[in-house]
Motif scaffolding. Structure first.
Motif: not given
Length: 329
Positions: A31-32, A130-131, A127, A24-26, A133-136
């Protein structure tokens, strides 16, 4: 052939296989996520192969790039690649991916006939990844790139978008890392293709910013226009070679005059430009029983109407209604 009124000939076909993505890349989507295309709206594997076949055998296309969304989410991907590799003449085939599924698929894709991959990686910091792409999943991308290189899907090109306040200081580190691992680094200016329509021209990291940052650590020697041809990336030799770095400056240094691309969305629409606000429907013709000759005629007609440029330099520019994930990169 696919020629427009400005004399440009499209020989490079970008095919979106799905609008879905597992990140979910910014700079791409909220995000949804998005309202995904319904399965009946998507082209089937057979329809995709048929359209690529028409493009290659009847319209002069010589290169095919599979995109998304995330194309590795397409269940029939390996089979599509294998069937397209059997076309005569055989097109060059590549894949643009976020890399998450490459570790398990790279060898099969190479065996099917894929030539190489482009992998998106915006940061070396888990880190920050994750910010952004909203994925780890940072380690999965790194592992996937190594698997692609080891499978022979080379050159592995690494695409990075730099965002203010997040990874805008990472250009030299990314290039040094790419050189160390024998990847080709490419930086892409953030484009107005986000679903949220939050892109702002005055907030983006430009090609000039990127090159200024890289030159604090590297000596860059331009390849020149003859070497570039119709490629979207302007390239520089790094520290005398052999490694190179590219910058795709769609916003500040548009390259529309040399564009040789035509695009096919996952639901069977021809797009003449990433930033076009119009599309031409091929899916309807396919499903109504039109012969290859009629589909080729419709495709030619669509490309004949291609505009001179993207319009990004026009104050009245409007973003496409469909975001990058639906269009295909």
């Amino acid at each position: 052939m696919l020629i427009d009124t400005y004399g440009r000939v499209a020989t490079d076909l970008r095919v979106s296989l799905t609008d879905r993505c597992n990140l979910r890349c910014t700079y791409c989507m909220p995000e949804e996520g998005l309202q995904w295309l319904a399965k009946p709206d998507l082209l089937t594997d057979d329809e995709i192969v048929r359209l690529i076949g028409i493009a290659v055998t009847d319209l002069g296309v010589t290169e095919v790039r599979f995109t998304g969304g995330e194309p590795l989410l397409r269940p029939g991907l390996v089979g599509i690649v294998e069937r397209c590799a059997a076309l005569a003449p055989r097109p060059k085939m590549s894949l643009t991916t976020n890399g998450i599924g490459l570790k398990r698929t790279a060898a099969a894709l190479k065996a099917a006939g894929l030539d190489r991959v482009n992998v998106s990686l915006d940061t070396l910091r888990p880190d920050v990844f994750k910010t952004l792409t909203r994925r780890d999943r940072h380690h999965d991308v790194i592992d996937g790139m190594a698997a692609a290189r080891d499978a022979g899907l080379t050159p592995v090109k690494v695409n990075a978008v730099l965002m203010p306040g997040l990874n805008d200081d990472e250009a030299p580190d990314l290039l040094a890392w790419a050189v160390e691992h024998d990847y080709e680094m490419r930086f892409i200016e953030q484009m107005p293709l986000d679903a949220q329509h939050g892109w702002k021209r005055d907030g983006m990291i430009t090609a000039g910013d990127i090159l200024e940052s890289l030159r604090t650590r590297f000596t860059l020697t331009g390849e020149g226009e003859d070497e570039r041809g119709s490629a979207p990336a302007e390239r520089w030799v790094v520290d005398g070679g052999p490694h190179r770095v590219g910058v795709i400056a769609s916003v500040t240094r548009p390259f529309c005059r040399a564009c040789d691309r035509t695009r096919l969305t996952a639901d069977g629409q021809v797009r003449t430009c990433l930033f076009a606000r119009e599309e031409s429907d091929l899916r309807g013709a396919l499903r109504s029983g039109a012969p290859d000759e009629e589909i080729a005629r419709l495709w030619k007609l669509a490309m004949w109407g291609k505009k001179a440029g993207s319009g990004l330099d026009d104050p009245s520019f409007l973003q496409p209604d469909r975001p990058m994930s639906a269009i295909g990169g």
